[in-house]
Design a protein around this motif. Structure first.
Motif, short mmCIF file in Angstrom:
data_model
loop_
_atom_site.label_atom_id
_atom_site.label_comp_id
_atom_site.label_asym_id
_atom_site.label_seq_id
_atom_site.Cartn_x
_atom_site.Cartn_y
_atom_site.Cartn_z
N ARG A 156 36.51 -5.44 58.01
CA ARG A 156 36.01 -6.47 56.73
C ARG A 156 37.24 -7.64 56.37
O ARG A 156 36.96 -8.54 56.25
CB ARG A 156 35.45 -5.61 55.65
N GLY A 157 38.41 -6.62 56.53
CA GLY A 157 39.62 -7.42 55.95
C GLY A 157 39.96 -8.52 57.31
O GLY A 157 40.55 -9.66 56.86
N LEU A 195 34.54 5.13 57.97
CA LEU A 195 34.74 4.31 56.66
C LEU A 195 36.00 3.56 56.63
O LEU A 195 36.18 2.38 56.07
CB LEU A 195 34.80 5.41 55.60
N GLY A 196 37.25 3.84 57.25
CA GLY A 196 38.48 2.89 57.29
C GLY A 196 38.35 1.88 58.05
O GLY A 196 38.63 0.81 57.80
N THR A 197 37.67 2.22 59.33
CA THR A 197 37.54 0.71 60.19
C THR A 197 36.54 -0.27 59.52
O THR A 197 36.64 -1.47 59.77
CB THR A 197 36.88 1.15 61.56
N MET A 198 35.61 0.41 58.84
CA MET A 198 34.58 -0.61 57.96
C MET A 198 35.46 -1.55 57.22
O MET A 198 35.29 -2.77 57.05
CB MET A 198 33.63 0.37 57.19
N PRO A 220 32.80 -14.23 54.10
CA PRO A 220 33.50 -12.90 54.13
C PRO A 220 32.72 -11.75 53.78
O PRO A 220 33.01 -10.64 54.19
CB PRO A 220 34.75 -13.17 52.99
N THR A 221 31.57 -12.02 52.98
CA THR A 221 30.67 -11.03 52.51
C THR A 221 29.44 -10.89 53.41
O THR A 221 28.49 -10.04 53.26
CB THR A 221 30.26 -10.94 51.28
N GLY A 222 29.31 -11.66 54.54
CA GLY A 222 28.22 -11.72 55.28
C GLY A 222 27.88 -10.19 56.06
O GLY A 222 28.80 -9.41 56.36
N VAL A 269 37.64 -9.93 58.88
CA VAL A 269 36.74 -10.94 58.72
C VAL A 269 37.27 -11.89 57.64
O VAL A 269 37.24 -13.34 57.84
CB VAL A 269 35.30 -10.40 58.31
N LEU A 270 37.81 -11.44 56.70
CA LEU A 270 38.28 -12.22 55.41
C LEU A 270 39.71 -13.13 56.02
O LEU A 270 39.60 -14.37 55.49
CB LEU A 270 38.65 -11.18 54.32
N ILE A 271 40.55 -12.49 56.93
CA ILE A 271 41.39 -13.32 57.36
C ILE A 271 41.12 -14.51 58.47
O ILE A 271 41.51 -15.61 58.46
CB ILE A 271 42.52 -12.29 58.15
N LEU A 272 40.07 -14.01 59.20
CA LEU A 272 39.45 -14.95 60.38
C LEU A 272 38.74 -16.15 59.44
O LEU A 272 38.89 -17.36 59.94
CB LEU A 272 38.51 -14.50 61.13
N THR A 273 37.99 -15.90 58.35
CA THR A 273 37.30 -17.02 57.74
C THR A 273 38.38 -17.81 56.65
O THR A 273 37.65 -18.57 56.10
CB THR A 273 36.12 -16.23 57.11
N GLY A 274 39.43 -17.10 56.36
CA GLY A 274 40.20 -17.69 55.37
C GLY A 274 39.78 -17.29 54.03
O GLY A 274 39.97 -18.31 52.83
N GLY A 275 38.71 -16.58 53.73
CA GLY A 275 38.22 -16.39 52.31
C GLY A 275 37.20 -17.46 51.94
O GLY A 275 36.68 -17.50 50.71
#
Length: 401
Positions: free
Chosen positions: A146-147, A139-142, A304-306, A149-155
């Motif tokens: 996901r964070g 649950l924590g790594t999920m 980011p929500t993919g 992913v947000l950093i890599l995509t720049g939101g």
């Protein structure tokens, strides 16, 4: 007529047990759902539900979830849990889309798979070596992945804009592979299987399978039949088949089931429990990375929500397939059938124009009912084993007296 040998009787018993509702119930459920949807579409005057185009679409739509379900089933069999599969897949998708233009698809894909493998290794090491509950860890790594992913995509949504990168990604998953004369191939395989059964002493089953194979080969020139499936569907067939064979016929598979059923007993028997459980997490991370690459190749984009929420669908597929959440019990092939049930229902709702509000209610009910059925069946098996063991115990005690 010579008496039947114990070995032949045992084989016959196992063959019959494979078709009992407790073992093949998920397959019967899929067939029943398909039959009902076929009758409803015919009654309403809609296109045939079992049209080749619709069947191919269902298989293609379910392939990525089914691949995730295969690897998640391995983790569940080992006695652990993984909620991070969707986040890891999204992270791998973002990685391959970011690197495919400057590095090319082979290198970008290798790095994306390595990222998934690393995430799986982190999960396994923390769970097994630190001793934190797998549900909490994943649950924590999920959330953490996901964070990333947000950093890599720049939101924002990132895409593969380079034409060469797009072509290489499309070639990875787009298109269909056609296998001609499938009826003849299946008939030949059935004939071989029938001969094997006859050699092993299963006369009735061997004769039936052999005759079915001969009939299929004889009808092949008349009926014809070709298999036209998407590339992800073939990836699923290979991955599920290899994983099933390893779990069913190798020492690795038997030890993994033993670890999930009773870790302490497995440890006392000399099995390295940590190695198998960490390995299951690593394999799951690698599989998630591969699905992420296929997802990126399919959409040529990721946001980011993919894939958010996909982990619940994957778990639902495994539960429908009868995989135990407590370890030691499960089948990757049944998990694939579970995924097919979910997407068959979803496809059927769309064909019947059933509102989205009702879809969630029906699918959720199906999952709960399936879990209840497997739970009750498991309890009945335990009761039956206890009852069968009592006469043996009584005989032994009488002999000791």
């Amino acid at each position: 007529m010579p008496p039947e040998t114990p070995t032949g009787a045992a084989r016959r018993s196992r063959f019959a047990a494979a078709f009992r509702p407790g073992n093949a119930g998920v397959v019967y459920a899929l067939l029943l759902i398909v039959a009902v949807l076929t009758l409803l579409t015919a009654q309403l005057g809609r296109p045939s539900y079992l049209s080749p185009t619709n069947v191919i679409n269902i298989l293609d739509q379910s392939s990525l979830i089914a691949i995730l379900a295969v690897f998640t089933t391995v983790v569940l069999i080992s006695g652990n849990f993984d909620l991070s599969v969707a986040s890891v897949a999204a992270f791998s998708a973002a990685t391959v889309l970011s690197l495919v233009a400057p590095l090319g698809l082979p290198v970008a894909m290798a790095i994306a798979l390595g990222a998934g493998l690393l995430c799986g290794a982190v999960n396994g090491l923390i769970v097994q070596l630190v001793g934190i509950n797998a549900f909490i860890v994943t649950l924590g790594t999920m959330t953490a992945v996901r964070g990333l992913v947000l950093i890599l995509t720049g939101g924002r949504t990132i895409t593969a804009q380079d034409p060469d990168a797009q072509r290489s990604l499309i070639a990875l998953q787009a298109g269909y592979w056609t296998v001609p004369h499938v009826l003849a191939i299946l008939g030949a395989l059935a004939a071989v299987a029938g001969i094997v059964l006859l050699v092993r002493g299963s006369r009735r089953a061997g004769v039936v399978v052999l005759l079915a194979g001969v009939v299929a080969v004889a009808l092949s020139p008349v009926l014809g039949f070709e298999l036209r499936l998407s590339k992800p569907t073939y990836y699923l067939i290979v991955i599920a088949g290899v994983t099933w064979a390893v779990l069913r016929y190798t020492v690795i598979g038997r030890r993994l089931y033993a670890v999930g059923a009773n870790a302490e007993a497995a440890r006392l028997s000399g099995i390295n429990v940590n190695r198998y459980r960490i390995g299951a997490f690593v394999l799951n991370g690698l599989g998630s990375g591969f699905v992420g690459v296929l997802f990126a190749a399919k959409l040529l984009a990721i946001n980011p929500t993919g894939l958010q929420g996909t982990e619940l669908t994957v778990l639902a597929a495994a539960i429908l397939g009868g995989t135990s959440l407590f370890g030691g019990l499960g089948s990757v092939l049944k998990s694939v059938v579970g995924a097919l049930i979910l997407f068959t229902l979803d496809n059927g709702f769309n064909v019947l124009n059933l509102g989205a509000n009702y879809q969630g209610v029906i699918v959720g009910t199906v999952v709960v009912v399936a879990a209840a059925i497997y739970t009750v069946a498991g309890r009945q098996k335990q009761v039956r084993r206890v009852r069968e063991s009592r006469p043996r115990t009584a005989v032994r005690q009488e002999a000791l007296r």
